[in-house]
Design a protein around this motif. Sequence first.
Motif, PDB file in Angstrom:
ATOM      1  N   ASP B 240       0.838  -1.193   0.000  1.00  0.00           N
ATOM      2  CA  ASP B 240       0.000   0.000   0.000  1.00  0.00           C
ATOM      3  C   ASP B 240       0.879   1.252   0.000  1.00  0.00           C
ATOM      4  O   ASP B 240       1.765   1.387  -0.797  1.00  0.00           O
ATOM      5  CB  ASP B 240      -0.959  -0.018   1.192  1.00  0.00           C
ATOM      6  N   MET B 241       0.659   2.163   0.956  1.00  0.00           N
ATOM      7  CA  MET B 241       1.460   3.386   0.952  1.00  0.00           C
ATOM      8  C   MET B 241       2.489   3.374   2.071  1.00  0.00           C
ATOM      9  O   MET B 241       3.051   4.410   2.411  1.00  0.00           O
ATOM     10  CB  MET B 241       0.552   4.603   1.108  1.00  0.00           C
ATOM     11  N   ASP B 242       2.733   2.183   2.670  1.00  0.00           N
ATOM     12  CA  ASP B 242       3.629   2.160   3.819  1.00  0.00           C
ATOM     13  C   ASP B 242       5.068   2.468   3.426  1.00  0.00           C
ATOM     14  O   ASP B 242       5.808   3.074   4.180  1.00  0.00           O
ATOM     15  CB  ASP B 242       3.556   0.799   4.510  1.00  0.00           C
ATOM     16  N   PHE B 243       5.483   1.984   2.264  1.00  0.00           N
ATOM     17  CA  PHE B 243       6.834   2.254   1.810  1.00  0.00           C
ATOM     18  C   PHE B 243       6.730   2.913   0.445  1.00  0.00           C
ATOM     19  O   PHE B 243       6.365   2.278  -0.520  1.00  0.00           O
ATOM     20  CB  PHE B 243       7.639   0.960   1.704  1.00  0.00           C
ATOM     21  N   GLN B 244       7.009   4.184   0.386  1.00  0.00           N
ATOM     22  CA  GLN B 244       6.876   4.888  -0.879  1.00  0.00           C
ATOM     23  C   GLN B 244       8.241   5.272  -1.400  1.00  0.00           C
ATOM     24  O   GLN B 244       9.167   5.498  -0.637  1.00  0.00           O
ATOM     25  CB  GLN B 244       6.042   6.157  -0.701  1.00  0.00           C
ATOM     26  N   ALA B 245       8.306   5.389  -2.733  1.00  0.00           N
ATOM     27  CA  ALA B 245       9.525   5.918  -3.335  1.00  0.00           C
ATOM     28  C   ALA B 245       9.583   7.398  -3.010  1.00  0.00           C
ATOM     29  O   ALA B 245       8.654   8.142  -3.328  1.00  0.00           O
ATOM     30  CB  ALA B 245       9.472   5.700  -4.837  1.00  0.00           C
ATOM     31  N   LYS B 246      10.621   7.838  -2.319  1.00  0.00           N
ATOM     32  CA  LYS B 246      10.696   9.255  -1.946  1.00  0.00           C
ATOM     33  C   LYS B 246      12.147   9.618  -1.634  1.00  0.00           C
ATOM     34  O   LYS B 246      12.980   8.740  -1.416  1.00  0.00           O
ATOM     35  CB  LYS B 246       9.814   9.532  -0.730  1.00  0.00           C
ATOM     36  N   PHE B 247      12.440  10.911  -1.641  1.00  0.00           N
ATOM     37  CA  PHE B 247      13.757  11.402  -1.248  1.00  0.00           C
ATOM     38  C   PHE B 247      13.665  11.936   0.163  1.00  0.00           C
ATOM     39  O   PHE B 247      12.773  12.725   0.474  1.00  0.00           O
ATOM     40  CB  PHE B 247      14.208  12.515  -2.193  1.00  0.00           C
ATOM     41  N   LYS B 248      14.590  11.501   1.000  1.00  0.00           N
ATOM     42  CA  LYS B 248      14.575  11.996   2.363  1.00  0.00           C
ATOM     43  C   LYS B 248      15.431  13.262   2.463  1.00  0.00           C
ATOM     44  O   LYS B 248      16.235  13.547   1.558  1.00  0.00           O
ATOM     45  CB  LYS B 248      15.100  10.915   3.310  1.00  0.00           C
ATOM     46  N   ALA B 249      15.261  13.969   3.569  1.00  0.00           N
ATOM     47  CA  ALA B 249      16.011  15.213   3.764  1.00  0.00           C
ATOM     48  C   ALA B 249      17.513  14.924   3.739  1.00  0.00           C
ATOM     49  O   ALA B 249      17.963  13.849   4.144  1.00  0.00           O
ATOM     50  CB  ALA B 249      15.623  15.835   5.103  1.00  0.00           C
ATOM     51  N   GLN B 250      18.294  15.862   3.240  1.00  0.00           N
ATOM     52  CA  GLN B 250      19.760  15.789   3.219  1.00  0.00           C
ATOM     53  C   GLN B 250      20.280  14.685   2.323  1.00  0.00           C
ATOM     54  O   GLN B 250      21.384  14.191   2.536  1.00  0.00           O
ATOM     55  CB  GLN B 250      20.329  15.574   4.651  1.00  0.00           C
ATOM     56  N   THR B 251      19.500  14.234   1.346  1.00  0.00           N
ATOM     57  CA  THR B 251      20.023  13.233   0.416  1.00  0.00           C
ATOM     58  C   THR B 251      20.153  13.870  -0.964  1.00  0.00           C
ATOM     59  O   THR B 251      19.696  14.988  -1.188  1.00  0.00           O
ATOM     60  CB  THR B 251      19.104  12.007   0.309  1.00  0.00           C
ATOM     61  N   THR B 252      20.795  13.125  -1.872  1.00  0.00           N
ATOM     62  CA  THR B 252      20.983  13.664  -3.217  1.00  0.00           C
ATOM     63  C   THR B 252      19.826  13.247  -4.100  1.00  0.00           C
ATOM     64  O   THR B 252      19.174  12.231  -3.871  1.00  0.00           O
ATOM     65  CB  THR B 252      22.286  13.145  -3.840  1.00  0.00           C
ATOM     66  N   SER B 253      19.586  14.080  -5.104  1.00  0.00           N
ATOM     67  CA  SER B 253      18.541  13.761  -6.066  1.00  0.00           C
ATOM     68  C   SER B 253      19.043  14.133  -7.447  1.00  0.00           C
ATOM     69  O   SER B 253      19.543  15.233  -7.650  1.00  0.00           O
ATOM     70  CB  SER B 253      17.278  14.549  -5.748  1.00  0.00           C
TER      71      SER B 253
END
Lengths: 389, 423
Positions: B240-253
């Motif tokens: 479901d939405m428990d683990f989403q593809a996302k960028f966390k703070a202080q990481t590279t994108s």
Amino acid sequence: MSAVPIPTRTPSESLRPPLVDGEQTLSSITETVCSIVERPQTPRAWYIAFAISSSLTLMLFGLIGYLIATGIGVWGNNSPVFWGWPIVNFVFWVGIGHAGTLISAILFLFRQQWRTSINRFAEAMTIFAVTCAGIFPAIHVGRVWLVYWLAPYPNQMAMWPNFRSPLLWDVFAVSTYATVSLLFWYLGMIPDLATLRDRATSRVRQFAYGLFALGWTGSARQWHVLEKAYLLLAALATPLVLSVHTIVSFDFAVSHVPGWHTTIFPPYFVAGAVFSGFAMVVTLLVPARHLFGLKDLITPRHLDVMCRIILATSCMVGYAYATEFFTAWYSGNRFEQFAFLNRMQGPYAWAYWTMVTCNVLIPQLYWFKRFRTSPWLMVGVAICVNIGM
Amino acid sequence: MSTTVEPTPVTTDEPEPASRLFGAIAIFESAEKLLSAATALKQSGLTKLEAHTPYPVHGIDEALRIAPTRLPWVVLAGALIGAGGAFAMQHWMNGIDYPFLISGKPLMSIPSSIPVTFEVAILLAAFAAFFGVLLFNGLPRLAHPLFRTQVFRRVTSDQFALVAESDDPRFDELRFGVITTEHGATSVESIEQDVSSVAMPTLLKAAGVSLVALALIPPVLIAQARATTSEKPRIHPIQDMDFQAKFKAQTTSPFFDDGRAMRLQISGTVARGDMPIDPAISTGYTSDAPPGPESSQWLDSIPISPTIELMARGRERFNIFCAACHGRGGDGDGIVTVRALELQQGTWVKPISLHDRSVRDQPDGRLFNTITNGVRKMPGYASQIKPEDRWAIVLYLRALQSSRNAQPADVPADVLETLRETN
């Protein structure tokens, strides 16, 4: 071979054509019907037809897999307001199924004896149609693996479903309908399975038919109970079939959307269901009767009667279309009026006029006797109805 | 049931020791002949007489004196149970157990419960009809002595049979044969019943036992999982939405040119909620950094005007954000605290009573700072509660403290007089 003549005519029917053609006896009818499943060699044509339909089914499963993995946006369902494609399919398939129940239950209560040639066939069609119908609402919920949330079962969320929602009524109506159709079909089939069991020559067939015939012996007491149960089930299925499409129409009518919020929907939907269902029976029956050599059992009279029912329900559906426009005009509601004018002239005008042509105009051909007696002309009209719905 | 023991009659077939006479069967070519024979046999006093036909024959019930079945009552009972049960279920679930308020509609409305009530009534009635047939007909019964005779196999297709059972006291095979032949029976045979006890094949037994054993595995696993606790996180078959593809703070994108996942504030803009206000109002102190506990730089009073609306707002916010741990009265007995202490949670620190002198003597600004930034185990609430609401809570907290610790001197003289009279 026994030479028992079939009581083809009852006194009240002496002026009508017989229910079956030719010199039929009990054994000749049993022979005709059973020989279809008892052929030692399955015809090549069957394998070809089966290969085509199973590849299409495989494609269906593949596409459903793609749909579930991607989301219902594949269907174009990108707004929480409409159901679009899935509800159109759902209503279409449930409607198809209704002809089967109508033939088996309502015509049984009205003692229309011609139904016996086609009722099992139509009931089988009902069961497959309801199965098809069930696919769409189940997937359209979006997360199909949570579809069991629709059931009122005690859960860790301590919540219950909302029983004031027409979508929940749908769940109960369609699942009841599928279950009762299955019971009705199977109950009527038990004596026939016993016939097949007692005719079977191989161990496998004896075992399989024997298992599903449940040990039916055709005793007078068994027939007594079975006939009573069949009558009761017919009496239960008749209001059920009317209620199912009524509840399906509530999905629309209980909402406040212009063009949907109208009390004509329940009768209109039921008439449309019978209409499209009978057209589907004709579409399937004419080739089946031809291919399986059942022309003496499913006679031109049967087909003629079905065409008359299609004609009658076509007029009802046409009347409902007209009533919708009258209601829109008479209501003085600008939004209601716009919804209908837009349906006629807007971006979906082509669909609207196809529907009117196929559902109201073309079936009028059944007024002519030639269209009710020539099987292929009949199927042509019926396919138009299938398209129109 | 006959109590007299019948002598085993000798049949013309090779005698099998493990079988006994079940009865006799007479075959007819037409339903009319069957009916007249049945009537005659019934008049001769036979009670255990049964007709077997390929289709239901009119008049057979009268000839065999079959009483009308009670099935309709069973079906009626099914319908009533279904209707009553469904109606009660909906009203209990949506009206009582989990009151479901939808656009102000009544909790227990009869019209909207009609569809489900009706459908469940039909469903249970149909089940009653179907299973009633099985029950009243003794089905499924896969083995029957009739199935062992060759002549019976035509009975489900195009022939008609009368069967008399041998445990009828008036049963006489010879007489049965004479009467049925008189009425046009084409053949009369005796039916043997296999009474030998054949052991089940070992393979079938083994398969049955292992199937039962395998079927027990899932319920045992479920029962075990329910009864024990596990240190591992639960299995997540569908995420479901428990683990989403996302960028966390202080990481590279790789998405942005500067390669950062976080965006910098655009110059010349103010973030929502960051509008500069008097620093004293947003912090509760006048110095640049939080002062020490006993410092005089804490604001001594609430910097916004204390109205009755602010008090009401403070009470509401207090009951939402603070009461869960501190309790509605501020005694440190909120439901979270009670529950944590019940569970013997060693890490839980019971909040100090807000009526304690050490809290009462703190300046307003310091209380405000505690709400904003937390203290000891208590987290800061700056992100959940707006500064004005935090001051409203301080105001309400002062009212709470006064409700227990007020002195007569704190009350205006005229009100004090009224209080004395009413108490």
